[in-house]
Enzyme design. Structure first.
Site, short mmCIF file in Angstrom:
data_model
loop_
_atom_site.label_atom_id
_atom_site.label_comp_id
_atom_site.label_asym_id
_atom_site.label_seq_id
_atom_site.Cartn_x
_atom_site.Cartn_y
_atom_site.Cartn_z
N ASP A 129 0.72 -1.13 -0.19
CA ASP A 129 -0.05 -0.14 -0.05
C ASP A 129 0.79 1.18 0.08
OD1 ASP A 129 0.93 -0.40 2.64
OD2 ASP A 129 -1.42 0.08 3.47
N ALA B 201 -3.01 -8.28 16.21
CA ALA B 201 -3.05 -9.62 15.62
C ALA B 201 -2.90 -9.50 13.84
CB ALA B 201 -4.64 -10.24 15.78
N SER C 28 -5.82 -5.04 12.35
CA SER C 28 -6.14 -3.44 12.37
C SER C 28 -6.97 -2.64 13.07
CB SER C 28 -6.87 -2.73 10.92
OG SER C 28 -5.89 -3.20 9.81
N GLU D 20 -2.68 7.87 13.11
CA GLU D 20 -1.90 6.79 13.34
C GLU D 20 -0.44 7.17 13.46
OE1 GLU D 20 -2.71 3.73 14.65
OE2 GLU D 20 -0.54 3.00 14.61
N ASP E 193 -5.51 -0.09 5.63
CA ASP E 193 -6.48 -0.45 6.93
C ASP E 193 -7.75 0.36 6.95
OD1 ASP E 193 -4.01 -1.86 7.32
OD2 ASP E 193 -3.40 -0.95 8.82
C1 GLA Z 1 0.00 -2.60 8.45
C2 GLA Z 1 -0.01 -1.20 7.86
C3 GLA Z 1 -0.48 -1.30 6.49
C4 GLA Z 1 0.05 -2.14 5.61
C5 GLA Z 1 0.32 -3.51 6.20
C6 GLA Z 1 1.11 -4.50 5.23
O1 GLA Z 1 -1.11 -3.46 8.44
O2 GLA Z 1 -0.98 -0.57 8.69
O3 GLA Z 1 -1.00 0.10 5.77
O4 GLA Z 1 1.40 -1.69 5.09
O5 GLA Z 1 0.79 -3.58 7.44
O6 GLA Z 1 0.53 -4.39 4.28
#
Ligand code: GLA
Length: 355
Positions: free
Chosen positions: A18, A106, A109, A143, A155
């Protein structure tokens, strides 16, 4: 009293892309953060959590420093308050009662869901309107502000824009979203490895920096703009470029109901995350292995890696059996305590109308 909810998410495919302006396929899940908002007569934002100790109290004008906020989980409340104040929300006080059944640490998110739900409550209290991708972007920024974790946008977008029974195919550059149905004959099985992790304590930021350095060396804005030939011999770059192709293939397979294509793409994603991106741990590899042995079409680590969960696609009729077999074998091989649940695609964040 107004109540708001924001779901966690499971990333079906598209790991560590992402932040390269890539594509991901995720879904909002049927576990969420709920926030009930009570009016206050002063200009403070306060919060209590059903699961976590202590009470948070910050100035509604966003002037309190998020990283310095105590208790620790209150950093997110301060981050959300700060970001909304910067966007022009009036400093209206509100008391938040929060409750969550999204597992913490976990890879599902929980913090994005918490931030999105709090944002909705804060916006409503001050009659401040923020929705869709703007809400997701603001939650992402909170965040960054609260924890310093340089997370991408997937997320928050899944939590805001999820839809029941659908996955979202997200373009992280344009933020265009396509809702694609989750096939009826499949279930999405999530298994926690029993290895917790906090994103700040992992090499997540380091991995992000390493792979962004690849784009910089190639003179590209992001690895989305790289061709396979450019990254063929650079593992971090190779992961990003091949993962983005797998995501698009996965979305096509969902759209065309080509179920046979899904599992191999997930397995290739896991292998690339493990070997080229180096974000797996032995427990997650064992779990993927046992899920496939037990009959899953495919499985892969989900979220940032380094612990947390694996996601698997399983035939609906065998979902329970596969979960039992795989967790049993995993327990024997690792002496860790896994937990498994079948999750469903849920609607994105919003007000809770009297249930
Ligand atoms: C975490 C970050 C996301 C993404 C994932 C890996 O969840 O919050 O933005 O980068 O790692 O794909």
């Amino acid at each position: 009293m107004p109540e708001f909810r924001a779901p966690g998410r499971v990333n079906l495919i598209g790991g560590q892309v992402d932040y390269h302006d890539g594509w991901v396929v995720s879904m909002a899940i049927d576990r969420d953060v709920r926030v009930v908002a009570h009016a206050r007569t002063d200009a403070r934002v306060t919060a209590r959590s059903h699961e976590l100790e202590g009470e948070v109290s910050v100035a509604a004008d966003g002037s309190d420093d998020p990283p310095a906020t105590q208790p620790r989980w209150g950093r997110a409340v301060a981050g959300v308050t700060r970001v909304l104040a910067d966007l022009g929300r009036a400093p209206v006080g509100v008391a938040l009662d929060t409750r969550s059944d999204v597992p913490i640490g976990a890879g599902l998110s929980s913090s994005a869901a918490f931030e999105v739900a709090c944002m909705l409550a804060l916006c409503d209290a001050a009659r401040f309107v923020l929705g869709g991708a703007d809400l997701a972007r603001a939650a992402q920024r909170s965040e960054h502000v609260a924890t310093g974790v340089p997370c991408g946008i997937q997320d928050q977008m899944a939590s805001v824009l999820g839809r029941a029974d659908h996955a979202i195919f997200l373009d992280c550059r344009t933020l265009a979203v396509e809702h694609v149905p989750v096939p009826e004959e499949l279930r999405v099985l999530v298994v926690h490895s029993g290895v917790p992790r906090e994103l700040e304590q992992t090499p997540y930021a380091q991995r992000r920096a390493e792979s962004q350095a690849v784009a910089a060396r190639l003179g590209l804005p992001a690895l989305r703009d790289a061709s396979f030939d450019q990254v063929r011999d650079i593992p971090r770059g190779r992961h990003a470029v091949t993962e983005m192709q797998r995501v698009r293939d996965f979305a096509r397979a969902l759209r065309e109901h080509d179920l046979d294509a899904l599992g191999p793409l997930m397995l290739a994603s896991h292998a690339s995350s493990r070997d080229d991106m180096e974000v797996s741990i032995p427990e997650l590899d064992v779990l993927v292995d046992e899920l496939v042995r037990a009959g899953a079409l495919g499985a892969r680590l989900t979220g940032a890696g380094f612990g947390g969960c694996v996601v698997a696609l399983v035939p609906a009729a065998d979902a329970e059996t596969i979960a039992q077999r795989a967790t049993g074998a995993y327990r024997t091989r690792t002496a860790r305590e896994p937990s498994a649940w079948i999750t469903r695609a849920a609607d994105g964040a919003g007000p809770v109308s009297g249930e």
